[in-house]
Design an enzyme around this catalytic site. Structure first.
Site, PDB file in Angstrom:
ATOM      1  CB  SER A  99      -0.959  -0.042   1.194  1.00 51.93           C
ATOM      2  OG  SER A  99      -1.898   1.012   1.137  1.00 51.93           O
ATOM      3  CG  HIS A 203      -5.875  -0.493  -1.050  1.00 53.66           C
ATOM      4  ND1 HIS A 203      -5.084   0.152  -1.979  1.00 53.66           N
ATOM      5  CD2 HIS A 203      -5.208  -0.437   0.129  1.00 53.66           C
ATOM      6  CE1 HIS A 203      -3.973   0.567  -1.383  1.00 53.66           C
ATOM      7  NE2 HIS A 203      -4.024   0.225  -0.111  1.00 53.66           N
TER       8      HIS A 203
END
Length: 331
Positions: A99, A203
């Site tokens: 991430s 996400h």
């Protein structure tokens, strides 16, 4: 072959930067990055409490700064003429970040400068925090169960498998109501559903506004092509261009992280060792289960640097000789 990885949000803990300030130059570097990012990184990394550093707009720059501080300590000190990590001769076979850790990895690969990374991560954190504020959302780790069964179960509840981490770990993301329904109705074979200390459903489609904000920013970000294999969260693919790294990094904000595929790529590339930059521990924990036979080490404090350097000497690409060293050999 050595892989360098950087953790994502949730890895931060109160005071975790404190021991790193004892290293020469770290306070000065963090002071400069604080000015660049508009955030007091030293305060948040040493004095702020858990709730303060849970804030997405704080946590993300803090994590990238910590990763870069530890990477500089490991690879970047004492190199004449080096400008950040991008100026170093590469001894890393591959880099990847989970991430927001992708930004740290981009610096290690020479795609971004330290300063560009701090500007980008600050804007990313603010944009994601703004997107998260629109609806009450969150994330929860699902431990155990078969991947296909878990994904199908999440779909039933309208949840997204936001992080597919491998080693029997999937992170679900969605609204508070959807997560509560999941906790009351765990997928078959799942041991635990653990709420994560994050402020939104990262996400997922909930982050679409943040993607638009970042797309407007990155067109002017100076980038270079990676000097080592850069492994993308999108599909575990190796990205060859700096523009490609940035495009995927922005799109990833609203798309699932496929860390399982990143680890498959590490194996295909012939990884023999993995070092996780500060605040290390999360990704090495996954690697212990998913990458048997690969030696791994987490940089948690400067006390781990000597062991990491020993691992580098054993597994990294040999350092290139300087012109002076070449002259000595020829003599």
């Amino acid at each position: 072959m050595l892989v360098l990885v950087a953790p994502g949000q949730g890895a931060q803990k109160p005071g975790f930067l404190t021991p790193w300030l004892d290293l020469p130059g770290v306070t000065e570097r963090l002071t400069w990055w604080s000015a660049v990012s508009g955030l007091d990184l030293i305060h948040y990394g040493t004095k702020a409490d858990e709730e303060e550093i849970r804030d997405t707009a704080v946590a993300q720059p803090l994590l990238v700064a910590a990763g870069l501080v530890s990477a500089h300590a490991l690879f970047g000190e004492g190199i004449e003429g080096a400008t950040g990590l991008a100026g170093l001769p590469s001894r890393i076979g591959a880099v990847a970040g989970h991430s927001v850790g992708e930004i740290t990895a981009a610096v290690a690969a020479g795609v971004l400068t330290d300063e560009a990374a701090m500007v980008l991560v600050r804007r990313r954190g603010l944009a994601m925090a703004e997107a998260a504020s629109r609806t009450e959302t969150g994330m929860a780790a699902i431990l155990g169960g078969e991947q296909d069964d878990v994904v199908a179960h999440l779909d039933k509840h309208g949840l997204t498998p936001a992080n597919v981490n491998g080693a029997g770990q999937i992170v679900a993301a969605g609204t508070a109501e959807q997560l509560a329904a999941l906790a009351a109705d765990k997928p078959e074979g799942v041991r635990r559903v653990v709420p994560l200390k994050v402020a939104g459903a990262f996400h997922t489609d909930h982050m679409t506004p943040a993607v638009a904000a970042l797309e407007a920013l990155v067109a002017g970000v100076p980038v270079a092509d990676p000097r080592t294999a850069y492994v993308s969260n999108r599909d575990g693919g190796v990205v060859a261009s700096g523009a490609g790294v940035i495009e995927r990094m922005v799109a990833q904000v609203s798309n699932p992280v496929r860390w399982d595929l990143c680890m498959e790529t590490f194996q295909e590339l012939g990884a023999t060792a993995l070092i996780e930059v500060a605040p290390g521990g999360t990704l090495t924990g996954i690697a212990k289960r998913a990458l048997p036979g690969v030696t791994n080490l987490a940089l948690k404090t400067p006390d781990d640097l000597d062991a990491a350097r020993a691992l580098i000497e054993e597994h990294a690409i040999p350092a290139l000789a300087t012109p002076a060293e070449e002259e000595l050999r020829e003599a």
